[in-house]
Structures are given as structure tokens and as C-alpha cells.
Enzyme design. Structure first.
Site, PDB file in Angstrom:
ATOM      1  N   LYS A 118      56.618  54.681  61.216  1.00 33.85           N
ATOM      2  CA  LYS A 118      55.394  53.983  60.798  1.00 33.85           C
ATOM      3  C   LYS A 118      55.087  54.150  59.317  1.00 33.85           C
ATOM      4  O   LYS A 118      54.500  53.260  58.718  1.00 33.85           O
ATOM      5  CB  LYS A 118      54.205  54.444  61.653  1.00 33.85           C
ATOM      6  CG  LYS A 118      54.410  54.259  63.164  1.00 33.85           C
ATOM      7  CD  LYS A 118      54.756  52.827  63.541  1.00 33.85           C
ATOM      8  CE  LYS A 118      55.301  52.737  64.960  1.00 33.85           C
ATOM      9  NZ  LYS A 118      55.843  51.432  65.309  1.00 33.85           N
ATOM     10  N   GLU A 202      45.186  57.436  58.068  1.00 31.58           N
ATOM     11  CA  GLU A 202      44.712  56.121  57.623  1.00 31.58           C
ATOM     12  C   GLU A 202      43.200  56.103  57.702  1.00 31.58           C
ATOM     13  O   GLU A 202      42.605  56.843  58.491  1.00 31.58           O
ATOM     14  CB  GLU A 202      45.208  55.021  58.584  1.00 31.58           C
ATOM     15  CG  GLU A 202      46.623  54.572  58.376  1.00 31.58           C
ATOM     16  CD  GLU A 202      47.025  53.505  59.388  1.00 31.58           C
ATOM     17  OE1 GLU A 202      46.182  53.070  60.196  1.00 31.58           O
ATOM     18  OE2 GLU A 202      48.198  53.117  59.364  1.00 31.58           O
ATOM     19  N   HIS A 236      44.998  51.300  75.885  1.00 38.33           N
ATOM     20  CA  HIS A 236      46.132  50.690  75.199  1.00 38.33           C
ATOM     21  C   HIS A 236      46.960  49.778  76.092  1.00 38.33           C
ATOM     22  O   HIS A 236      48.042  49.340  75.705  1.00 38.33           O
ATOM     23  CB  HIS A 236      47.009  51.749  74.524  1.00 38.33           C
ATOM     24  CG  HIS A 236      46.235  52.590  73.556  1.00 38.33           C
ATOM     25  ND1 HIS A 236      45.738  52.090  72.382  1.00 38.33           N
ATOM     26  CD2 HIS A 236      45.821  53.886  73.611  1.00 38.33           C
ATOM     27  CE1 HIS A 236      45.076  53.041  71.739  1.00 38.33           C
ATOM     28  NE2 HIS A 236      45.098  54.138  72.467  1.00 38.33           N
ATOM     29  N   ARG A 293      60.390  43.229  69.918  1.00 37.51           N
ATOM     30  CA  ARG A 293      60.842  42.824  71.248  1.00 37.51           C
ATOM     31  C   ARG A 293      60.100  41.557  71.658  1.00 37.51           C
ATOM     32  O   ARG A 293      59.147  41.153  70.999  1.00 37.51           O
ATOM     33  CB  ARG A 293      60.495  43.931  72.264  1.00 37.51           C
ATOM     34  CG  ARG A 293      58.995  44.206  72.279  1.00 37.51           C
ATOM     35  CD  ARG A 293      58.538  45.095  73.420  1.00 37.51           C
ATOM     36  NE  ARG A 293      57.098  45.059  73.552  1.00 37.51           N
ATOM     37  CZ  ARG A 293      56.229  45.850  72.920  1.00 37.51           C
ATOM     38  NH1 ARG A 293      56.681  46.766  72.085  1.00 37.51           N
ATOM     39  NH2 ARG A 293      54.934  45.712  73.104  1.00 37.51           N
TER      40      ARG A 293
HETATM   41  C1  MV4 Z   1      43.964  52.017  64.272  1.00 36.65           C
HETATM   42  C2  MV4 Z   1      42.653  51.765  64.732  1.00 36.65           C
HETATM   43  C3  MV4 Z   1      41.632  51.819  63.809  1.00 36.65           C
HETATM   44  N1  MV4 Z   1      41.894  52.140  62.519  1.00 36.65           N
HETATM   45  N2  MV4 Z   1      44.169  52.321  62.986  1.00 36.65           N
HETATM   46  C4  MV4 Z   1      46.077  51.871  68.534  1.00 36.65           C
HETATM   47  C5  MV4 Z   1      47.506  51.654  68.890  1.00 36.65           C
HETATM   48  C6  MV4 Z   1      48.277  51.645  67.638  1.00 36.65           C
HETATM   49  N3  MV4 Z   1      49.087  50.454  67.586  1.00 36.65           N
HETATM   50  C7  MV4 Z   1      47.271  51.656  66.531  1.00 36.65           C
HETATM   51  N4  MV4 Z   1      45.974  51.724  67.139  1.00 36.65           N
HETATM   52  C8  MV4 Z   1      44.846  51.716  66.393  1.00 36.65           C
HETATM   53  N5  MV4 Z   1      45.014  51.982  65.090  1.00 36.65           N
HETATM   54  C9  MV4 Z   1      43.147  52.397  62.146  1.00 36.65           C
HETATM   55  N6  MV4 Z   1      43.382  52.731  60.868  1.00 36.65           N
HETATM   56  C10 MV4 Z   1      42.463  51.462  66.075  1.00 36.65           C
HETATM   57  C11 MV4 Z   1      43.562  51.468  66.921  1.00 36.65           C
HETATM   58  C12 MV4 Z   1      43.268  51.188  68.295  1.00 36.65           C
HETATM   59  C13 MV4 Z   1      43.675  50.009  68.911  1.00 36.65           C
HETATM   60  C14 MV4 Z   1      44.410  49.051  68.240  1.00 36.65           C
HETATM   61  C15 MV4 Z   1      44.803  47.891  68.859  1.00 36.65           C
HETATM   62  C16 MV4 Z   1      44.435  47.659  70.178  1.00 36.65           C
HETATM   63  C17 MV4 Z   1      43.713  48.585  70.852  1.00 36.65           C
HETATM   64  C18 MV4 Z   1      43.321  49.771  70.246  1.00 36.65           C
HETATM   65  C19 MV4 Z   1      42.581  50.705  70.955  1.00 36.65           C
HETATM   66  C20 MV4 Z   1      42.204  51.854  70.360  1.00 36.65           C
HETATM   67  C21 MV4 Z   1      42.559  52.110  69.031  1.00 36.65           C
END
Ligand code: MV4
Length: 500
Positions: A118, A202, A236, A293
Site C-alpha cells: 500500500k 494517513e 467491510h 481482480r
Molecule cells: C480509510 C478510511 C478513512 N480514512 N482511510 C477500509 C478498507 C480499506 N480499503 C481502507 N478503508 C478505509 N480507509 C482513511 N484515510 C475509511 C476506511 C473504511 C472504509 C472504506 C471503504 C469502505 C468501507 C469502509 C469502512 C470502514 C473504514
């Protein structure tokens, strides 16, 4: 390149069946693999040739790279499609397939590797001009560096695993005194989940939507096919997806699409892939990660763009040009997908198992049912709880929503508890209908889970009650008795058996 005439489908369930069907439409033969638990699965029968690869446990069957390569050799398959889950995003699998002289139906292993790390992905994206969340572009090695960066960005911040994705090993930190502890817990979680303790930080984006862009790339072109709105999720796991998004207009689609295309080009992407973005309330968007994917929710894009993404993956892997018109491409109408899972929302989302005793599949105009199970199949705890995807198309969002309600009302699954009732409550909820959603929507709405189960009933009586309810619903008259009390008692009893 040896011509591809036969494809090994290294997966199970609905996506294996989906890929086999695409192979047949492309004039290719499909080899299925299956575990001992999947002997009676539809994907096995749909294939041209099927090979049992081991016991039910994925580690002894669907995750056995050596066995899959052996089956490809034995059956004369020249290519392997990994589907999603299992081995789909393991660079080592793509490398092993490439090293065996076979065609991996997905991106180059180098693209999987670049996006799998990442912080490397963040560096590459920033260099390509793709907006990323403010934060570290390298793993955290010193507490002082993290404290300094967090002070600059301002709290709250998020600690994430470098090898992460999909939400594992993440921690929100609201104040500096909590940063050291969060770095330590996230690192130990990351080590356990990914075998790599590296973490980075982040800025936390608050109350964003999760909007992702579909990308398709062949040897000469990289294009995007608009967005999917995926904010409605629980732990998620996405629950409902739609295309387009109420939050994205043509101008924003063009900007996010350009960013996704730049992201794909930056890693030498080929095949279908998805760039995940957080979309903030003020319209700013940030690259999160790229899923290298085909995704579960790909059908909503297919329905509004009129493109079969799996067939395009097959063409691209064979060195053929994708069949996607030169721009401008615009979404036509609206598509929704409800994931039907074997979970009981009224009972703490408890996973449900059992035999599918009866199944009536929704049909009619604009309705698509992608499932890997049929009557008689056992739902076990060995695999994912998603038993089907119910997908609809309508000329606009309102018509798509009405069609989804109609289709959910046609659906009858007897023998396991499902989230069917939850999905109906969700898609008729005023806030959801207004498009007023973000990634925390379901956390705020525990009421949508429904009532806890009532008194127990025998299995046979519960099945009878579920079927009687359905018959009555479609005869437009009360079930079992005119008395509301009697009807309610039966239905509660049926729910307690996990049927409706
Ligand atoms: C984040 C975020 C808020 N701020 N990054 C969750 C899974 C991973 N792909 C990254 N995720 C997140 N990253 C920052 N800087 C909130 C999430 C997140 C989230 C993102 C997409 C869909 C659902 C989520 C549920 C909780 C947190």
C-alpha cells in the site's frame, strides 16, 4: 503465445459459473475444479470437464497452487481464471501460472505486487498525479516520525497495514497519546493477518462514501467504465451496490475516471480492475487501493454499460482487443445489486447452514440472478456466506428500486436463514431511497436488522410456514388464518427457524 482454447476456472460458486458461461460464449472450453463439499454444485455440471481437487477446507482444495497447476497440465488448459477471493490477488499465484507457461486471466503479476504494497502504491499513485489521502509514503519505523506527521496533518489519523486492504489491521487515532499504542496493535494485527508487521499512517477521512471506478485495459487501450457506489457495507462486506452513484455527476465521473486510468497505467495494468476511492462530502476524492481482480459487484457496471466484463477479460488474456466502443461512454439507466447471504440479521448476523429445501428464483424483465447454489445444495461454513447476487436494471434509480423490491418479493429460499428481509427493509428505507448514505450508514441503523427470533418450531413446520406465507403473499390474502395473531405467530416461528 499458445492459443487459448480451454480455461481452468480456479474457483467455486457463482463466480465459477459466471466465468464458465463467459468461456462458452467466447467459444472456449471450461475446466472446473471442486472440493469434496462441492460435488453437486452447479459450476461442476456447467463445465466441460471437472476435477475434484481435495477436501472441503479451502487450504486443502481451492488454495492449492501446486494442485491447480497439475490439473491445468493434465486437462490441457492453457489459461487459468482465478475469479475473486482465494488466489485472485496473490502475486505468487500469478507468477506460478506465468512460470508454468500458462496464461493468467488477470493483470501481470508485477501489477498485483505493486498494488499489494500500500505504501508503494501510494508513491506510484502520487507520481502519476492520482489524488491520495494525506499521509506517509513509507512504512513507519520511528514513533517520532509518526508523531510529527500526525501533528502536521492533524488528528484523527488512521494507522494501516502496508500489506493490508479490505480493512484488516486498521486503527483510528484521535489524539497523540494514543498513537504509540495504535501503531503497536496495528503492527501485531498486521503480522498475524499478512505475515508483515509494517504499518503507515494517513489522515482519517470522516463520513466518506466508498465509490470505485471500473477499469479495463488491453494491449493498446486503458479505459474506465464509470463508478459503483459501494458505501452500504457491514464489517467491510458490501451489502448493496449500485451504478451509477447519486453522488457522482458527469464531471466528477470524468475526473475520477481519469484518475483510475492513470492509476492503472502507472502499474502497467491489463485486464479488468477496480480503483477504490473515498469520496468526501465536499466532493474531494482520494485513491485508497486498487483491486486487481474481477469483483463481486461487477454486474452493475455490466448492466449500465452493456459490456460483459468477464468476456473482455478472456479476450484481453488471449491478446485480442477489448470490445468497448471508443468514448464517450455514458451509463444507461440504473443498476442495483443485493447480496443474498446465509446470515440471520435478526439473530446477530449469525451464519446459517443447512440444505436448500426450496428455491424460487426471481425472473422477468431487468432481473439477473447470479448464484452458485440450487435446490438440494448444502450451505456450509467452509466458504463465504454469499449464496447469490440479485441484480436489477431500471431506466432510473426509482425504477431500479421498485424492480428490486418486486424481485425480492418473488425470491423464496427455504432451508437456511438469509438476509432477504433485511435487504427489503434497507432498499425501502427513506434514507437509503434518498441516497443519503456513507460508509457508516449501517452502523447507524441497527434497526434494519429486524426482530430477534421468537419461539422455536420444528423444521418441517417452519418450512411449511415459509411456503404458506409466500403462497399467501402472491394470492394477495392473509396466510394460514384471517387472524393477524395466528399469522404473526406462524411467521415469527418460521423466522426463529431461520427461514424468512
Ligand atoms: C480509510 C478510511 C478513512 N480514512 N482511510 C477500509 C478498507 C480499506 N480499503 C481502507 N478503508 C478505509 N480507509 C482513511 N484515510 C475509511 C476506511 C473504511 C472504509 C472504506 C471503504 C469502505 C468501507 C469502509 C469502512 C470502514 C473504514
Amino acid at each position: 503465445m499458445t492459443p487459448v482454447t480451454r480455461v481452468l476456472v480456479a474457483n467455486r460458486g457463482e463466480i465459477a459459473l459466471r466465468i464458465i458461461r463467459a468461456c462458452h460464449e467466447e467459444g472456449l472450453e471450461a475446466v472446473a475444479v471442486y472440493s469434496a463439499a462441492d460435488r453437486l454444485s452447479p459450476h461442476v455440471r456447467a463445465s466441460d470437464l471437472a476435477v475434484e481437487i481435495g477436501p472441503a477446507a479451502p487450504s486443502e482444495s481451492y488454495l492449492r497452487i501446486d494442485r491447480l497447476l497439475e490439473v491445468a497440465r493434465e486437462t490441457g488448459a492453457q489459461a487459468i481464471h482465478p475469479g475473486y477471493g482465494f488466489l485472485a490477488e496473490r502475486a505468487a499465484f500469478a507468477e506460478a501460472v506465468e512460470a508454468a507457461g500458462l496464461v493468467f486471466i488477470g493483470p501481470p503479476s508485477t501489477a498485483i505486487r505493486a498494488m499489494g504494497d500500500k505504501t508503494e502504491a501510494r508513491r506510484r499513485m502520487r507520481a502519476a498525479g492520482v489524488p491520495v489521502v494525506p499521509g506517509a509514503d513509507a512504512p513507519i519505523t520511528e514513533l517520532a516520525t509518526a508523531l510529527e506527521l500526525a501533528r502536521e496533518m492533524g488528528y484523527p489519523v488512521m494507522v494501516k497495514a502496508v500489506a493490508g486492504g479490505g480493512g484488516k489491521g486498521m486503527r483510528v487515532v484521535h489524539a497523540l497519546e494514543d498513537l504509540e499504542g495504535a501503531l503497536a496493535t496495528a503492527a501485531s494485527e498486521a503480522l498475524k493477518a499478512f505475515g508483515d508487521s509494517a504499518v503507515y499512517i494517513e489522515k482519517l477521512i470522516e463520513r466518506p462514501r466508498h465509490v470505485e471506478i471500473q477499469v479495463l485495459a488491453d494491449a493498446t487501450r486503458t479505459v474506465h467504465l464509470g463508478e459503483r457506489e459501494c458505501s452500504v457495507q457491514r464489517r467491510h462486506q458490501k451489502v448493496v451496490e449500485e451504478a451509477p452513484s447519486v453522488a457522482v455527476d458527469a464531471a466528477l465521473r470524468a475526473r475520477m475516471g481519469d484518475a483510475a486510468v492513470a492509476a492503472a497505467k502507472a502499474v502497467g495494468y491489463r485486464s479488468a480492475g477496480t480503483c477504490e476511492f473515498l469520496l468526501a462530502a465536499d466532493g474531494s476524492f482520494y485513491f485508497l487501493e486498487m483491486n486487481t481482480r474481477i469483483q463481486v459487484e461487477h454486474p452493475v457496471t455490466e448492466l449500465v454499460y452493456g459490456i460483459d466484463l468477464v468476456r473482455q477479460q478472456l479476450r484481453i488474456a488471449r491478446g485480442l482487443p477489448m470490445q468497448v466502443p471508443e468514448g464517450p461512454r455514458t451509463p444507461n439507466g440504473w443498476a442495483l445489486e443485493c447480496r443474498i447471504t446465509s446470515e440471520d440479521p435478526g439473530n446477530g448476523w449469525m451464519p446459517s447452514t443447512g440444505r436448500i429445501e426450496f428455491l424460487r428464483v426471481p425472473a422477468g424483465p431487468g432481473v439477473r440472478w447470479d448464484s452458485g447454489v440450487e435446490i438440494g445444495n448444502e450451505v456450509t461454513l467452509y466458504y463465504d456466506s454469499m449464496v447469490a447476487k440479485l441484480i436489477v436494471w431500471g431506466r432510473d434509480r426509482d425504477n431500479a428500486l421498485r424492480r428490486m423490491v418486486r424481485a425480492l418479493d418473488e425470491l423464496v429460499i427455504v432451508g437456511i436463514a438469509t438476509n432477504q428481509g433485511f435487504q427489503r427493509r434497507l432498499i425501502t428505507d427513506p434514507a437509503f431511497v434518498a441516497g443519503d448514505i456513507d460508509i457508516q450508514f449501517l452502523d447507524r441503523r441497527p434497526d434494519l436488522a429486524g426482530a430477534p427470533p421468537g419461539a422455536a418450531l420444528t423444521r418441517a413446520a417452519a418450512i411449511a410456514a415459509a411456503l404458506a406465507e409466500d403462497a399467501a403473499r402472491h394470492a394477495r390474502k392473509p396466510a394460514i388464518a384471517e387472524s393477524g395473531d395466528a399469522r404473526t405467530a406462524w411467521l415469527n416461528a418460521a423466522r426463529s427457524e431461520g427461514l424468512r
